[in-house]
Design a protein around this motif. Structure first.
Motif, mmCIF file in Angstrom:
data_model
loop_
_atom_site.group_PDB
_atom_site.id
_atom_site.type_symbol
_atom_site.label_atom_id
_atom_site.label_comp_id
_atom_site.label_asym_id
_atom_site.label_seq_id
_atom_site.Cartn_x
_atom_site.Cartn_y
_atom_site.Cartn_z
ATOM 1 N N HIS A 137 0.850 -1.196 0.000
ATOM 2 C CA HIS A 137 0.000 0.000 0.000
ATOM 3 C C HIS A 137 0.883 1.243 0.000
ATOM 4 O O HIS A 137 1.510 1.579 0.996
ATOM 5 C CB HIS A 137 -0.940 -0.018 1.217
ATOM 6 C CG HIS A 137 -2.096 -0.945 1.004
ATOM 7 N ND1 HIS A 137 -2.920 -1.362 2.012
ATOM 8 C CD2 HIS A 137 -2.568 -1.521 -0.141
ATOM 9 C CE1 HIS A 137 -3.853 -2.163 1.504
ATOM 10 N NE2 HIS A 137 -3.651 -2.279 0.211
ATOM 11 N N GLU A 160 1.465 3.852 2.624
ATOM 12 C CA GLU A 160 2.020 3.313 3.864
ATOM 13 C C GLU A 160 3.518 3.133 3.601
ATOM 14 O O GLU A 160 3.950 2.127 3.068
ATOM 15 C CB GLU A 160 1.293 2.004 4.212
ATOM 16 C CG GLU A 160 -0.213 2.264 4.379
ATOM 17 C CD GLU A 160 -1.085 1.010 4.368
ATOM 18 O OE1 GLU A 160 -0.555 -0.100 4.494
ATOM 19 O OE2 GLU A 160 -2.316 1.163 4.219
ATOM 20 N N GLU A 208 -0.327 -4.102 10.985
ATOM 21 C CA GLU A 208 -0.638 -2.695 10.785
ATOM 22 C C GLU A 208 0.208 -1.963 11.812
ATOM 23 O O GLU A 208 -0.005 -2.121 13.017
ATOM 24 C CB GLU A 208 -2.123 -2.408 11.056
ATOM 25 C CG GLU A 208 -3.100 -3.069 10.107
ATOM 26 C CD GLU A 208 -3.178 -2.400 8.744
ATOM 27 O OE1 GLU A 208 -2.422 -1.437 8.489
ATOM 28 O OE2 GLU A 208 -3.983 -2.867 7.925
ATOM 29 N N HIS A 227 1.804 -3.416 6.736
ATOM 30 C CA HIS A 227 0.897 -2.291 6.471
ATOM 31 C C HIS A 227 1.035 -1.265 7.587
ATOM 32 O O HIS A 227 1.603 -1.558 8.633
ATOM 33 C CB HIS A 227 -0.545 -2.792 6.395
ATOM 34 C CG HIS A 227 -0.802 -3.625 5.191
ATOM 35 N ND1 HIS A 227 -1.524 -3.192 4.115
ATOM 36 C CD2 HIS A 227 -0.394 -4.888 4.887
ATOM 37 C CE1 HIS A 227 -1.552 -4.141 3.195
ATOM 38 N NE2 HIS A 227 -0.876 -5.188 3.638
ATOM 39 N N HIS A 274 -5.483 0.581 -3.420
ATOM 40 C CA HIS A 274 -5.600 -0.221 -2.205
ATOM 41 C C HIS A 274 -6.045 -1.661 -2.489
ATOM 42 O O HIS A 274 -5.683 -2.592 -1.775
ATOM 43 C CB HIS A 274 -6.609 0.489 -1.297
ATOM 44 C CG HIS A 274 -6.654 -0.029 0.091
ATOM 45 N ND1 HIS A 274 -7.511 -1.051 0.459
ATOM 46 C CD2 HIS A 274 -5.960 0.304 1.199
ATOM 47 C CE1 HIS A 274 -7.331 -1.302 1.753
ATOM 48 N NE2 HIS A 274 -6.410 -0.506 2.229
HETATM 49 ZN ZN LIG Z 1 -2.479 -1.270 4.071
#
Ligand SMILES: [Zn+2]
Length: 1008
Positions: free
Chosen positions: A176, A179, A360, A284, A251
């Motif tokens: 992503h 990110e 994340e 992420h 995304h």
């Molecule tokens: Zn992500």
């Protein structure tokens, strides 16, 4: 940077570590540096400087070991990893990795393919020199565990390999693009793994191969770095959002692990499978501070091996525990991510017998150090987040890198310590996949040889092939028993039996002809095939009320081809051979004056139309018989003079053309080569990206332009026949489509290539300011285009837009109130098979639906479907007599009321005589909307996924051809082109394109 306080007194620290707050269990290696190895003091000082709180680092990353010959990331970055203001391009990251490879025998760089835009993807292996010299030998060992058939499923043999093999832990970064932290974290991690002599890191290096793809979305990374540079050069201005990431999607590049349509998915998939890796860990950055989300919440994907669910808990729980012990706040698992959809990149591992993981961490969307304020639910302490993040902190990219690296190092260490368990599990999961037919079923999925949609069947098989699933083909026919359906227990069983007496008994067996494709479930990767080909059911009663992504995806349904789930293990004994090359025989058969190609709604027909640009192609509007064969409406006819080029093209496309002695006696119309304009909004390009991908793959040419250019095009109709306006997704409201982003304040947001931003504009589009929308002049131009006879195709939010600007005569659109259809496969029904849009489709069509919108028809312009006021008068009013007697008035004779004609939900409502009286708004029958497909009845709506409150959309139009002036607005409530999964509905779009100037063919006008 909480320890050590006295860096020079190393002996003291070592002695003290026994009493340090970090109480590691007996025999476990203490995390932290080797006091005998020198530290790179300047690098370490900078890391400390950029870390905003002492508790945002750990003993694993609060120092950088020094090396005489191996360069640190500073050699390329000019500063340390995670330094403010520095985001490296992919090529800088690769340059560094290759410097490492040159300087250290513990690093090897592999090219793993290229992106759609030709940029390279790499995988970096870091391990001991010995492990890296024996890579191939080790890979062969792992291959035996990956395919236990090579060991005759012999556990003792497997144990021998488990005891020797070096496992592979695969880490992937920055899929992503906004990110941004992973590449620098992974550069530094590679350095640490190669250089650090601490016992903790040495164990990882000697025991495990760490494989790293530092940048997954390479095209998007380079755009993101451009934007960040633009931001640095214009610090006081707003900077544009990342409108395009890769060539096609943003995304959603992390939703492609089912269809495998993007190069990045294919490259990571092949790397993962080739290396026989045990873990795929994807990084992420959208949650503070480190969320190990794979453990997540329910419902878990139903097709994973339960061993995997336990592995998630094992690694995840230990990961949280270790970092919590370091004193790092905000590290947690569980949370609200469900693990239902197998579309995420990490899920390649989950359904190929490995372990999927996803972090994340907390990113700032660039390398700025920012004050970050969290939402209450983010900093609240919950049962799974006992040490939550802080409500407000100064947060830096270095903090993020500290978390990422620390998490990875504790994971790698734990994984290495337990590698025999994980390797054994890897073998067991593969073995259990092979034993599936016997232990759990089904035995196989069969794609029958008598499939009409052969090219679509092939497309589905290609997905299986990309998933490394073995495909076989029967060499003789085979008969299997069908499972007996259990009668549902009800109190009315006897009544039911009575009623069923006359019905034909359910068949108990089925014969598949020779040439049928068989996906055997006794193979190592049976689980991914099972997950994609099976049906999904998400209960409306599920405690999880907010599905994270699509809830249904059944590939056979969405490809419009038959896939039989066979439980009878006899199928596995059938004569069959492995298929490695997938081909459908095509070409011209026979000689004659005309060639006919049956229309089974195969997208390849549209490819043929565009490939033979100059051929005279016609579509039969009615069924006909020729040469003893029946042809359905929609059959494509070509002249004999086009035979030579037709033969070549149809061979390539897998289409079969039959020669007829004479042109059939059936009404037909020409299929002209439509000139297509494909429009996008700068509000979002991802959902339409899936459409571009579909058209490009079919080699259907189109002009691509933004809504901004519409107003400036003098005469749209002169240039184009069809305008495709695919869904926008987030933010696609009427207001924002027309007005764009706020223009009364702020600064222009350019999407242009400049010396500062050389990568921004790829193969897509550019503008001086993305804020401008379609504008009112654009609205007028679109209206004029349709009024002048053009065809505008709209989908979901753009259909609502078309309603909003008043060009969908008799069709209104609304949002369902309580309904929940979250990315599900639903049933639709053919309403008007004579419409060219429906050519090749049969009565039932499965389609992808994500909550509507709900279309309604009216026969009176400007009004919605009739709504009756007051209570329903379906039953007689209170009065004399029985329930079935007519009402009665004293003193006069009763009068029978005229019958009110009923219309179905998907039909144009009848106009009553009262309504017709002096009413200029009554739409003449020839101008009323024509419904092509409608949603199924409520009880038949769900095919796969979640349908709750489906009554709101049941029976409503799903695809409708609305008229405006001389043109058409073809409106979709379903999304026919989605993530490469919905190839069965592509032809609804392609038929519209090919028949653009004959859409009224077969139209019947009801005079009422
Ligand atoms: Zn992500």
């Amino acid at each position: 940077m909480n320890r050590p306080r006295w860096p020079r007194l190393t002996l003291f620290i070592v002695a003290c570590s026994l009493f340090a707050p970090l109480a590691w269990a007996d025999g476990e290696t203490q995390p932290g540096r080797d006091p005998k190895q020198a530290v790179d003091e300047t690098y370490t000082a900078k890391m400390k400087k950029y870390t905003t709180e002492p508790f945002f680092t750990s003993p694993l990353v609060n120092y950088l070991p020094a090396s005489k010959n191996v360069p640190t990331p500073e050699a390329v970055l000019g500063d340390v990893a995670g330094a403010p203001g520095i985001l490296p391009y992919a090529k800088d990251v690769y340059q560094y990795m290759r410097m490492l490879e040159k300087a250290s025998p513990r690093v090897k760089v592999f090219s793993i393919g290229t992106t759609e835009e030709g940029r390279e993807m790499i995988a970096v292996a870091v391990s001991s020199e010995e492990n890296l010299t024996k890579l191939e030998e080790n890979r062969a060992r792992l291959g035996k565990l990956a395919d236990p058939r090579t060991l005759q499923l012999n556990d003792a043999e497997a144990d021998k390999i488990v005891a020797q093999a070096v496992p592979v832990y695969y880490i992937t970064g920055t899929i992503h693009s906004p990110e941004t932290g992973a590449p620098t974290a992974l550069m530094e991690l590679a350095y640490r793994l190669a250089v650090d002599d601490s016992a903790y890191v040495k164990e990882i290096r000697d025991g495990t191969i760490t494989l790293i793809t530092p940048v997954v979305e390479v095209d998007g990374r380079d755009r993101m770095v451009d934007i960040y540079k633009w931001h640095l050069a214009h610090p006081k201005e707003f900077y544009p959002p990342l409108v395009y990431w890769g060539k096609y999607v943003g995304h959603d590049n992390n939703r492609d692990a089912m269809g495998v349509t993007l190069k990045l998915t294919e490259n990571v998939m092949n790397t993962y499978v080739h290396w026989n890796a045990q873990v795929l860990h994807d990084l992420h950055e959208s949650v503070p501070y480190l969320y190990d989300n794979t453990i997540g919440d329910g419902p878990y994907n139903a097709w994973i091996d339960p061993i995997l669910a336990d592995e998630w808990q094992m690694i995840g729980a230990r990961n949280v525990a270790d970092m919590t012990k370091f004193g790092m706040p905000g590290v947690f698992a569980h949370g609200d991510f469900d693990t239902w959809s197998p579309g995420y990149l990490m899920f390649i591992a989950a359904l190929h017998n490995g372990v999927s993981r996803l972090y994340e961490t907390f990113g700032n969307g660039g390398a700025d150090t920012l004050e970050r304020t969290l939402e209450p639910e983010e900093y609240a302490r919950t049962w799974y987040k006992q040490n939550p993040p802080l409500p407000k902190v100064l947060w830096s990219q270095r903090d993020n890198n500290n978390y990422e690296e620390t998490g990875l190092l504790v994971s790698l260490h734990y994984f290495n310590e337990n590698k025999r368990t994980f390797l054994k599990n890897f073998y067991l999961k593969a073995k259990r996949s092979i034993e599936k037919p016997r232990t759990e079923g089904p035995a196989a999925y069969v794609l029958p040889a008598d499939e009409r949609r052969t090219t679509l069947q092939l497309e589905l098989l290609r997905v299986m092939q990309k998933q490394h699933v073995e495909i076989s083909r029967t060499t003789s026919s085979v008969t299997v028993a069908l499972p007996v359906k259990k009668e549902k227990k009800t109190s009315k069983t006897t009544e039911k039996k009575e009623a069923k007496k006359d019905e034909k008994p359910e068949p108990t067996s089925r014969t598949f002809p020779a040439g049928s494709y068989v996906i055997r479930m006794d193979q190592p990767y049976s689980r991914i095939a099972d997950a994609l080909l099976d049906h999904q059911y998400w209960s409306p009663q599920d405690p999880q009320k907010t599905p994270y992504d699509d809830t249904g995806w059944t590939f056979g349904e969405l490809h419009g081809v038959e896939v039989a789930r066979v439980t009878d293990a006899k199928i596995l004994q059938a004569a069959m051979e492995r298929v490695t090359e997938l081909r459908v025989p095509g070409g011209v058969k026979g000689e004659g004056n005309v060639f006919a190609i049956e229309n089974h709604a195969e997208p390849a027909l549209a490819s043929l139309r565009y490939r033979l640009k100059n051929a005279d192609m016609q579509a039969a509007e009615e069924a006909f018989e020729a040469g003893g064969r029946k042809f359905a409406a929609g059959t494509i006819l070509l002249k004999a003079s086009d035979g030579v080029q037709l033969d070549a093209a149809s061979k390539e496309l897998g289409l079969q053309a039959v020669a007829l002695s004479a042109a059939p006696n059936a009404r037909s119309h020409p299929l002209r080569v439509a000139r297509i304009l494909f429009i996008h909004s700068w509000l979002g390009t991802q959902t339409e990206g899936w459409w571009r991908l579909a058209l490009d793959k079919l080699q259907i040419p189109y002009d691509y332009a933004s809504t901004q250019t519409i107003a400036g095009t003098p005469d749209l109709r002169e240039k184009y026949d069809v305008i495709l306006f695919p869904p926008i997704g987030w933010g696609g409201s009427l207001d924002s489509i027309i007005n764009g982003l706020p223009m009364d304040w702020g600064n222009p947001l350019p999407w242009q290539n400049t010396p500062l931003t050389p990568n921004l504009v790829g193969p897509n589009d550019a503008t001086a300011d993305i804020r401008l929308g379609l504008g009112w002049d654009g609205v007028a131009k679109l209206q004029k285009f349709v009024n002048d006879g053009g065809v505008l195709l709209t989908v979901m939010d753009t259909s609502q837009f078309a309603v909003g600007i008043g060009i969908t005569t008799g069709v209104s659109s609304s949002h369902a109130e309580k309904m929940k259809i979250v990315g599900s496969v639903v049933g639709t029904r053919l309403v008007d098979g004579a419409s060219p849009i429906a050519y090749g489709y049969s009565e039932k069509v499965a389609a992808y639906c994500d909550n509507g919108p709900v279309f309604s028809l009216s026969s009176i312009a400007g009004s919605r479907r009739r709504r009756k006021l007051g209570p329903e008068m379906g039953e007689r009013p209170t009065g004399r007599g029985t329930k079935d007697d007519p009402d009665f008035a004293v003193g006069r004779l009763g009068m029978e009321a005229p019958e009110e004609p009923e219309t179905e939900v998907w039909e144009n409502p009848n106009v009553t005589d009262e309504q017709r009286h002096n009413n200029s708004r009554v739409i003449p029958p020839a101008m009323r909307a024509r419904v092509v497909l409608r949603y199924a009845d409520a009880k038949d709506l769900l095919i796969s996924g979640l349908v709750e409150g489906g009554g709101e959309i049941a029976q409503h139009p799903a695809v409708v051809d609305a008229l405006y002036g001389k043109g058409h607005v073809v409106m979709f409530s379903i999304n026919p082109m989605w993530r490469g999964e919905t190839q069965g509905t592509y032809s609804l779009v392609l038929n519209t394109v090919m028949n653009f100037d004959s859409l009224n063919a077969g139209r019947k006008n009801d005079e009422k």
